[in-house]
Design an enzyme around this catalytic site. Structure first.
Site, PDB file in Angstrom:
ATOM      1  N   THR A  21       0.810  -1.226   0.000  1.00 25.27           N
ATOM      2  CA  THR A  21       0.000   0.000   0.000  1.00 25.27           C
ATOM      3  C   THR A  21       0.841   1.274   0.000  1.00 25.27           C
ATOM      4  O   THR A  21       0.310   2.366   0.187  1.00 25.27           O
ATOM      5  CB  THR A  21      -0.948   0.039   1.215  1.00 25.27           C
ATOM      6  OG1 THR A  21      -0.161   0.128   2.425  1.00 25.27           O
ATOM      7  CG2 THR A  21      -1.856  -1.180   1.272  1.00 25.27           C
ATOM      8  N   TRP A  22       2.149   1.151  -0.205  1.00 22.75           N
ATOM      9  CA  TRP A  22       3.029   2.319  -0.226  1.00 22.75           C
ATOM     10  C   TRP A  22       2.526   3.285  -1.297  1.00 22.75           C
ATOM     11  O   TRP A  22       2.255   2.881  -2.427  1.00 22.75           O
ATOM     12  CB  TRP A  22       4.456   1.855  -0.505  1.00 22.75           C
ATOM     13  CG  TRP A  22       5.504   2.866  -0.839  1.00 22.75           C
ATOM     14  CD1 TRP A  22       6.363   2.816  -1.909  1.00 22.75           C
ATOM     15  CD2 TRP A  22       5.884   4.031  -0.098  1.00 22.75           C
ATOM     16  NE1 TRP A  22       7.222   3.871  -1.887  1.00 22.75           N
ATOM     17  CE2 TRP A  22       6.951   4.651  -0.777  1.00 22.75           C
ATOM     18  CE3 TRP A  22       5.396   4.628   1.065  1.00 22.75           C
ATOM     19  CZ2 TRP A  22       7.556   5.832  -0.341  1.00 22.75           C
ATOM     20  CZ3 TRP A  22       5.988   5.805   1.512  1.00 22.75           C
ATOM     21  CH2 TRP A  22       7.053   6.389   0.813  1.00 22.75           C
ATOM     22  N   ASP A  50      -0.032  -5.061   3.432  1.00 21.27           N
ATOM     23  CA  ASP A  50       1.130  -4.440   4.067  1.00 21.27           C
ATOM     24  C   ASP A  50       0.991  -2.926   4.125  1.00 21.27           C
ATOM     25  O   ASP A  50       0.753  -2.277   3.110  1.00 21.27           O
ATOM     26  CB  ASP A  50       2.384  -4.805   3.262  1.00 21.27           C
ATOM     27  CG  ASP A  50       3.635  -4.158   3.828  1.00 21.27           C
ATOM     28  OD1 ASP A  50       4.212  -4.718   4.771  1.00 21.27           O
ATOM     29  OD2 ASP A  50       4.034  -3.075   3.336  1.00 21.27           O
ATOM     30  N   TYR A  55       3.509   5.350   6.170  1.00 19.61           N
ATOM     31  CA  TYR A  55       2.737   5.554   4.938  1.00 19.61           C
ATOM     32  C   TYR A  55       1.570   6.525   5.125  1.00 19.61           C
ATOM     33  O   TYR A  55       1.037   7.041   4.144  1.00 19.61           O
ATOM     34  CB  TYR A  55       2.168   4.220   4.413  1.00 19.61           C
ATOM     35  CG  TYR A  55       3.181   3.175   4.056  1.00 19.61           C
ATOM     36  CD1 TYR A  55       4.549   3.444   4.046  1.00 19.61           C
ATOM     37  CD2 TYR A  55       2.776   1.882   3.730  1.00 19.61           C
ATOM     38  CE1 TYR A  55       5.476   2.463   3.732  1.00 19.61           C
ATOM     39  CE2 TYR A  55       3.696   0.899   3.400  1.00 19.61           C
ATOM     40  CZ  TYR A  55       5.045   1.189   3.411  1.00 19.61           C
ATOM     41  OH  TYR A  55       5.945   0.210   3.091  1.00 19.61           O
ATOM     42  N   HIS A 110      10.821  -0.885  10.725  1.00 19.74           N
ATOM     43  CA  HIS A 110      10.882  -0.459   9.323  1.00 19.74           C
ATOM     44  C   HIS A 110      12.306  -0.442   8.761  1.00 19.74           C
ATOM     45  O   HIS A 110      12.530  -0.795   7.606  1.00 19.74           O
ATOM     46  CB  HIS A 110      10.233   0.914   9.179  1.00 19.74           C
ATOM     47  CG  HIS A 110       9.594   1.131   7.848  1.00 19.74           C
ATOM     48  ND1 HIS A 110       8.487   1.906   7.664  1.00 19.74           N
ATOM     49  CD2 HIS A 110       9.909   0.674   6.616  1.00 19.74           C
ATOM     50  CE1 HIS A 110       8.145   1.917   6.377  1.00 19.74           C
ATOM     51  NE2 HIS A 110       9.007   1.176   5.733  1.00 19.74           N
ATOM     52  N   GLN A 162      11.467  -7.914   5.422  1.00 16.01           N
ATOM     53  CA  GLN A 162      10.897  -7.315   4.217  1.00 16.01           C
ATOM     54  C   GLN A 162      11.954  -6.436   3.555  1.00 16.01           C
ATOM     55  O   GLN A 162      12.506  -5.538   4.185  1.00 16.01           O
ATOM     56  CB  GLN A 162       9.663  -6.476   4.566  1.00 16.01           C
ATOM     57  CG  GLN A 162       8.978  -5.916   3.328  1.00 16.01           C
ATOM     58  CD  GLN A 162       7.731  -5.117   3.643  1.00 16.01           C
ATOM     59  OE1 GLN A 162       7.573  -3.990   3.172  1.00 16.01           O
ATOM     60  NE2 GLN A 162       6.830  -5.692   4.427  1.00 16.01           N
ATOM     61  N   TYR A 190       9.330  -6.106  -1.483  1.00 19.04           N
ATOM     62  CA  TYR A 190       8.550  -4.922  -1.858  1.00 19.04           C
ATOM     63  C   TYR A 190       9.070  -4.354  -3.176  1.00 19.04           C
ATOM     64  O   TYR A 190      10.190  -4.652  -3.597  1.00 19.04           O
ATOM     65  CB  TYR A 190       8.503  -3.884  -0.738  1.00 19.04           C
ATOM     66  CG  TYR A 190       9.763  -3.126  -0.369  1.00 19.04           C
ATOM     67  CD1 TYR A 190      10.206  -2.039  -1.137  1.00 19.04           C
ATOM     68  CD2 TYR A 190      10.483  -3.437   0.782  1.00 19.04           C
ATOM     69  CE1 TYR A 190      11.331  -1.307  -0.768  1.00 19.04           C
ATOM     70  CE2 TYR A 190      11.601  -2.713   1.159  1.00 19.04           C
ATOM     71  CZ  TYR A 190      12.030  -1.650   0.382  1.00 19.04           C
ATOM     72  OH  TYR A 190      13.138  -0.924   0.746  1.00 19.04           O
TER      73      TYR A 190
END
Length: 276
Positions: A21-22, A50, A55, A110, A162, A190
């Site tokens: 969903t970035w 995600d 974000y 993150h 990730q 990603y």
């Protein structure tokens, strides 16, 4: 399509194609389409959704999963600056409030930051014990960082890493992916289509034509053939989600893979971990 599945250390099984969903939730005009897209993906079985506090779209994701929470493997992330002993837990509470849920399936750090990782890990384990998170993991961590995590108390309970991974960014194949595979640690890729740039590559276009597919579907199929790997492409429309979903049924041949290796050579030495 669950032959393309990944099993987490706690034995939970998910579809290897998830949803990123970035950069979503930035436009009120597009928000309804984006919510429809996420819901369509969940209905198709693409259960991994995600997001991250960074974000700024957790409310939108919360709206998208409403009524479907039991079918979603929800991932969010804590910013490194917030990942202190108390800050990690406070960040999780804020995310839960925005997502309107009482737990997340996977809570990630993150990227590496200023706080001792012992403190971050201790907080993650407490959140697990409290039922606020099912599992915890990391993002954007290379082998030396992973070794450090595994060396602290409770660090081996890390459930995923990730990272940026696609045909144009293959450096992790040299040592990080083998390291994760040895430890049965799931990897989330990603930007699997390199922010759309791979859609214009002539070799991908040629292979796509052969499979009656799109270059992005070929880029996704290339990642999905790797065991233990979850791809999380972003899709802002239902049509785009359906296109991504079709990548699960594409079987690349050895010749296809050789052509891709020629166009995007695998690393022959250690490469610094890429990230956006």
């Amino acid at each position: 399509m669950m032959e393309h599945s990944v099993i987490f250390p706690d034995h939970r099984k998910v579809c290897a194609l998830g949803q990123g969903t970035w950069k979503m939730g930035k436009s009120a005009l597009r928000e309804a389409d984006e919510i429809d897209a996420l819901r369509a993906g969940i209905e198709l079985g693409m259960s991994v959704v995600d997001t991250a506090e960074m974000y700024g779209n957790e409310e939108m994701v919360g709206a998208a999963i409403r009524g479907l929470r039991d079918r979603v493997f929800l991932v969010t992330k804590v910013l490194p600056g917030n990942a202190s002993r108390t800050g990690t837990k406070a960040a999780c509470e804020r995310s839960l409030n925005r997502l309107k849920t009482d737990y997340v399936d996977l809570f990630l750090l993150h990227w590496g930051g200023p706080h001792p990782i012992e403190d971050t890990v201790a907080s993650m384990i407490e959140l697990q014990q409290e039922g606020k998170i099912k599992a915890w993991g990391v993002s954007n961590m290379d082998v030396p960082e992973m070794e450090r995590f595994y060396a602290v108390p409770g660090g081996v309970s890390c459930a995923a890493n990730q990272i940026l991974y696609n045909l144009a960014h293959r450096g992790v194949e040299y040592d990080l992916l083998p390291w994760c595979r040895e430890r049965h640690l799931p990897v989330m890729a990603y930007s699997p289509a390199d922010e759309g740039r791979l859609s214009r590559n002539p070799v991908l276009m040629e292979i796509a034509q052969k499979h009656e597919a799109t270059p992005v579907q070929i880029a996704l199929a290339w990642i999905l053939r790797c065991p233990g790997m979850i791809a999380i492409p972003k899709a802002g429309s239902v049509t785009h989600v359906q296109e991504n979903y079709r990548s699960l049924s594409i079987r690349l041949t050895a010749e296809d893979v050789d052509l891709l290796d020629g166009a995007f050579p695998p690393p022959v030495r250690k490469v610094h971990l890429d990230s956006w």
